[in-house]
Design a protein around this motif. Structure first.
Motif, mmCIF file in Angstrom:
data_model
loop_
_atom_site.group_PDB
_atom_site.id
_atom_site.type_symbol
_atom_site.label_atom_id
_atom_site.label_comp_id
_atom_site.label_asym_id
_atom_site.label_seq_id
_atom_site.Cartn_x
_atom_site.Cartn_y
_atom_site.Cartn_z
ATOM 1 N N SER B 305 71.758 15.826 -44.670
ATOM 2 C CA SER B 305 70.728 15.295 -45.565
ATOM 3 C C SER B 305 70.062 16.420 -46.350
ATOM 4 C CB SER B 305 69.695 14.487 -44.803
ATOM 5 O OG SER B 305 68.565 15.248 -44.496
ATOM 6 N N GLU B 307 66.614 17.259 -49.157
ATOM 7 C CA GLU B 307 65.296 16.773 -49.604
ATOM 8 C C GLU B 307 64.619 15.893 -48.568
ATOM 9 O OE1 GLU B 307 64.064 17.925 -52.340
ATOM 10 O OE2 GLU B 307 65.539 18.049 -53.944
ATOM 11 N N ALA B 309 65.705 13.620 -46.634
ATOM 12 C CA ALA B 309 66.108 12.210 -46.609
ATOM 13 C C ALA B 309 66.666 11.834 -45.237
ATOM 14 C CB ALA B 309 67.162 11.953 -47.693
ATOM 15 N N ASN B 310 66.499 10.572 -44.873
ATOM 16 C CA ASN B 310 67.060 10.003 -43.635
ATOM 17 C C ASN B 310 66.661 10.763 -42.373
ATOM 18 O OD1 ASN B 310 69.425 9.581 -45.921
ATOM 19 N ND2 ASN B 310 69.050 7.761 -44.666
ATOM 20 N N THR B 323 62.193 8.594 -43.072
ATOM 21 C CA THR B 323 62.394 8.551 -44.518
ATOM 22 C C THR B 323 63.727 7.877 -44.812
ATOM 23 O OG1 THR B 323 63.387 10.742 -44.404
ATOM 24 C CG2 THR B 323 61.073 10.642 -45.008
ATOM 25 N N ASP B 324 63.774 7.238 -45.969
ATOM 26 C CA ASP B 324 65.020 6.607 -46.415
ATOM 27 C C ASP B 324 65.887 7.626 -47.127
ATOM 28 O OD1 ASP B 324 64.191 4.168 -45.478
ATOM 29 O OD2 ASP B 324 63.132 3.693 -47.347
ATOM 30 N N GLY B 325 67.061 7.187 -47.483
ATOM 31 C CA GLY B 325 67.929 8.071 -48.242
ATOM 32 C C GLY B 325 69.364 7.634 -48.163
ATOM 33 N N TYR B 327 71.933 9.259 -46.860
ATOM 34 C CA TYR B 327 72.771 9.959 -45.878
ATOM 35 C C TYR B 327 72.783 9.237 -44.540
ATOM 36 C CZ TYR B 327 71.790 13.644 -49.280
ATOM 37 O OH TYR B 327 71.641 14.366 -50.436
ATOM 38 N N ARG B 373 59.598 16.129 -48.523
ATOM 39 C CA ARG B 373 60.599 15.400 -49.323
ATOM 40 C C ARG B 373 60.654 15.954 -50.735
ATOM 41 N NH1 ARG B 373 57.140 10.327 -48.540
ATOM 42 N NH2 ARG B 373 55.736 12.078 -48.898
#
Lengths: 180, 393
Positions: B305, B307, B309-310, B323-325, B327, B373
Motif C-alpha cells: 500500500s 499513501e 491506504a488500506n 483507511t480505504d484504498g 490495495y 494519508r
C-alpha cells in the motif's frame, strides 16, 4: 551546517539557464563531428562550429585519459592514435589524439538555436566507439574529475527500433500519483 | 522537538509559482503548510534520526543480500516468479540506485520507530530538498527564526553528487518517466531531472503511458529510440502486473530505482528485519499476517500500500481505525502499534531521506489522523541551538 549551501534549479527555475535542456518540445541539437567542415555542413553555423572546435581542442589535452606509456594508450585507442604530452610540470604521459568534437545547443521553440553552446573533445577507441570526458557537457561543470577524467560513450548513431505498441504501462495510474 | 506556530512568508505562493511548485495546494486542500514548523535540537537530529537512518539502511541492504538467495523470502514478499531471477541478478550486479525515504514515528523522546521504507517511488522530495530550504533562508533573512537556525537538509547537494557518482553506470538515452496526469509525480521527476542535469547528465522525459515496445521486446520512447535507462516514478509491482511487464527481464532496459528495490519497497521487509534484528530500538515488532482477527496493539498493512491506504489499526485502548484504498487484495503484514504523538492536534511523521546510501535530510508531513494519508500537509523544520546552561548545574 546540516543543510545544503545552495539549492540551485536549472530546469524548474522561472529564470532558467537551460530551461529546455531536457524538454522534448524544445530539444537540444547535438552533433558529433570529425571536422569543422562537417559541422558547418550540418548546422550551417560556421562561427559556432569554429568556436566549438577551438574549445574542444583546448580541453582535449587536459581531459583526455592519461597513460604512463605509448603501448598502454595504443592498446585502448589504436596504433598511432596517441601522443606524448606534458602537464607543464615536467611530468610526461601519453594520451589519445582528439578525433572529433561534440557540439550541443539548445533550440528555442521555433527550432532556432539559442545563444550559447556546449562543446568538448571526442575520442575514438580501438573498437570504433566514440567517447568523451564525463564532466564535459556538464552545465556549469560542477562535478569535474581530476586529471584522469572518466570517459563516457557517445551514442553517435542512436539505437532505434520500430515501436509496435504503446501504453502497456500506466494502467494503475491515478491522479494523486504514487508517493508514500 | 517542538511544534511552533509562525507567520507565513507573505509571498510564498509567488515563490512557489516561480520554481514550478504547482502542487502546494491539491484538490483545493493545502499541502504545503508554513503556518508552523518543527524545531529539533542538533542532538535529536544526529543521534535519533540521522544515525539510525544510516544504520537501518545498511541493515536493509544486508537483508536484500539474503532475500535474493531465498525462494522462501521471495515468496513471502509476493514477488512474481518470472521476475525473481531478474531481481536477484540486478542485485548481484549492484545496479545503481538513487534514493529512498524511511518513515519514522518520533517525538523527541525515545528512539525513532521505523514505520516503513519508501524505497521505490518516494515523493515529497522537491518540497523537502528545495522549498523547505528556501523557506528557512527566507525566514532567517526576515528575522522570523532564531539566528543560526539550521535544517537537516543536504538533500539537494547529495542528489547532485549521487547522480555524478552513478553517471557512468547509467545507460543512454536516459529518460525520466511518471504518470502523465499526476502533477505531484511530474513535479518530483522534474526536480530529479533538474539535479541530473546539474550533474552533467543528458536526459529526457516522457510519460509512463507513452513508453512503447518494439517487436523484439525492447522499450522505446516517442521517437522510437531504444530507451537505455528509465527512471520511473511508478511502482515496480504495478509494472510487473501490467501488459508490458513481461518484457522487462529480457528487454535490456536499465531501471532506476533498480529491480532489487522491489524487495525493500515492500512491507514484507519489516518482519524480515525484525526477525534478523529482534529488539532493535528503531524497529517495531512485525510479522506476516495470517488473516486472523487483528489483536489489540497491532496494525495491519498490505505489502504494497502507498499513501497510508488500506491500513487497519487496533489501538491498545480497543479503538479501531482503518483507511480505504485500492490495495485490498494482496498479502499483509502486522506491525506492533506505536501511535504517532500529537502536537497541537496534528500527528507528524518524519520522512528521512537516504540518497546514494547517505542519510541527508528530513521532511515532515502531518495529518489530523493517526494514519498518515495523501491528505497530510508538509510542514518545514529547523534545527535550533539547545538552550545554554541547562546542563551547567
Amino acid at each position: 551546517m546540516k543543510r545544503s549551501k545552495t539549492a540551485a534549479l536549472l530546469l524548474m527555475s522561472a529564470a532558467p539557464l537551460l530551461l529546455t535542456a531536457c524538454d522534448s518540445e524544445s530539444p537540444a541539437r547535438e552533433g558529433l563531428y570529425t571536422s569543422v567542415e562537417a559541422c558547418v555542413a550540418q548546422t550551417n553555423d560556421s562561427n559556432t562550429c569554429q568556436l566549438a572546435f577551438a574549445k574542444a581542442e583546448k580541453e582535449a589535452v587536459a581531459t583526455a585519459p592519461r597513460f604512463a606509456n605509448r603501448e598502454a594508450c595504443e592498446a585502448d585507442y589504436g596504433k598511432e592514435k596517441c601522443a606524448e604530452r606534458s602537464d607543464g610540470a615536467s611530468h610526461s604521459f601519453f594520451g589519445p589524439l582528439m578525433t572529433g568534437f561534440f557540439l550541443s545547443q539548445m533550440l528555442s521553440r521555433n527550432g532556432a538555436p539559442m545563444n550559447g553552446f556546449n562543446s568538448g573533445p571526442a575520442f575514438r577507441d580501438s573498437n570504433g566507439g566514440w567517447q568523451r570526458p564525463a564532466a564535459a557537457g556538464a552545465s556549469g561543470g560542477v562535478y569535474r574529475g581530476g586529471s584522469r577524467t572518466a570517459m563516457v560513450p557517445i551514442s553517435a548513431t542512436p539505437n532505434r527500433a520500430v515501436t509496435t505498441s504503446r501504453s502497456g504501462f500506466g494502467s494503475a495510474g491515478h491522479s494523486r500519483g504514487f508517493g508514500g | 522537538m517542538r511544534r511552533i506556530a509562525t507567520a507565513e512568508r507573505p509571498d510564498w505562493r509567488d515563490k512557489a509559482a516561480a520554481c514550478g511548485f504547482g502542487f502546494h495546494t491539491i484538490d483545493d486542500a493545502p499541502y504545503w503548510d508554513e503556518s508552523a514548523y518543527y524545531a529539533f535540537s542538533l542532538r535529536e537530529i544526529e543521534d535519533d534520526l540521522e544515525a539510525p537512518t544510516e544504520e537501518l539502511h545498511t541493515m536493509a541492504l544486508d537483508m536484500v543480500d539474503r532475500i535474493v538467495d531465498s525462494e522462501q523470502h521471495m515468496q513471502q514478499l509476493a514477488i512474481p516468479e518470472p521476475y525473481r531471477d531478474w531481481i536477484a541478478q540486478s542485485w548481484r550486479e549492484r545496479q545503481p540506485h538513487l534514493y529512498g525515504r524511511m518513515d519514522f514515528a518520533y517525538d523527541g523522546t525515545g528512539p525513532a520507530k521505523l514505520y516503513e521504507l519508501n524505497y521505490d517511488t518516494p515523493t515529497s522530495l522537491f518540497e523537502a530538498a528545495f522549498f523547505q530550504w528556501q523557506w528557512l533562508e527566507d525566514q532567517l533573512a526576515r528575522g522570523q527564526l532564531p539566528a543560526g537556525s539550521d535544517q537537516f537538509n543536504a538533500i539537494y547537494e547529495t542528489l547532485v553528487e549521487a547522480f555524478g557518482t552513478i553517471a557512468r553506470g547509467i545507460a543512454r538515452p536516459f529518460h525520466f518517466a511518471a504518470v502523465r496526469d499526476s502533477m505531484e509525480d511530474q513535479g518530483t521527476v522534474d526536480y530529479l531531472r533538474d539535479c541530473a542535469l546539474q550533474a552533467g547528465i543528458e536526459c529526457g522525459a516522457l510519460a509512463i503511458e507513452d513508453i512503447g515496445v518494439s517487436e523484439d521486446g525492447r522499450f522505446t520512447d516517442l521517437d522510437d529510440n531504444i530507451i537505455g535507462c528509465l527512471f520511473k516514478l511508478y511502482p515496480l509491482e504495478d509494472m510487473f502486473r501490467e501488459s508490458f511487464g513481461a518484457h522487462l527481464p529480457r528487454s535490456g532496459l536499465q531501471l532506476i530505482e533498480p529491480p532489487w528495490k522491489a524487495l525493500l519497497s515492500n512491507k514484507g521487509i519489516l518482519p524480515l528485519l525484525w526477525e534478523a534484528h529482534r529488539g532493535h530500538p528503531n524497529l517495531l515488532p512485525a510479522e506476516f499476517d495470517n488473516g486472523g482477527a487483528l489483536p489489540r496493539g497491532w496494525v495491519r498493512k498490505p505489502l504494497h500500500s502507498r499513501e497510508g491506504a488500506n491500513v487497519a489499526m487496533h489501538l491498545d485502548d480497543g479503538c479501531e481505525l482503518h483507511t480505504d484504498g485500492p490495495y485490498d487484495d494482496g498479502p499483509c503484514i502486522r506491525q506492533a502499534c506505536h501511535a504517532l504523538t500529537r502536537f497541537d492536534g496534528h500527528y507528524p511523521l518524519i520522512g528521512s531521506w537516504v540518497v546514494g546510501d547517505r542519510a541527508c535530510g528530513i521532511g515532515i508531513r502531518e495529518d489530523s489522523s493517526l494514519i498518515t494519508r495523501d491528505t497530510a500537509r508538509f510542514v518545514p523544520h529547523v534545527i535550533v541551538e539547545e538552550a545554554r546552561g541547562v546542563l551547567m548545574a
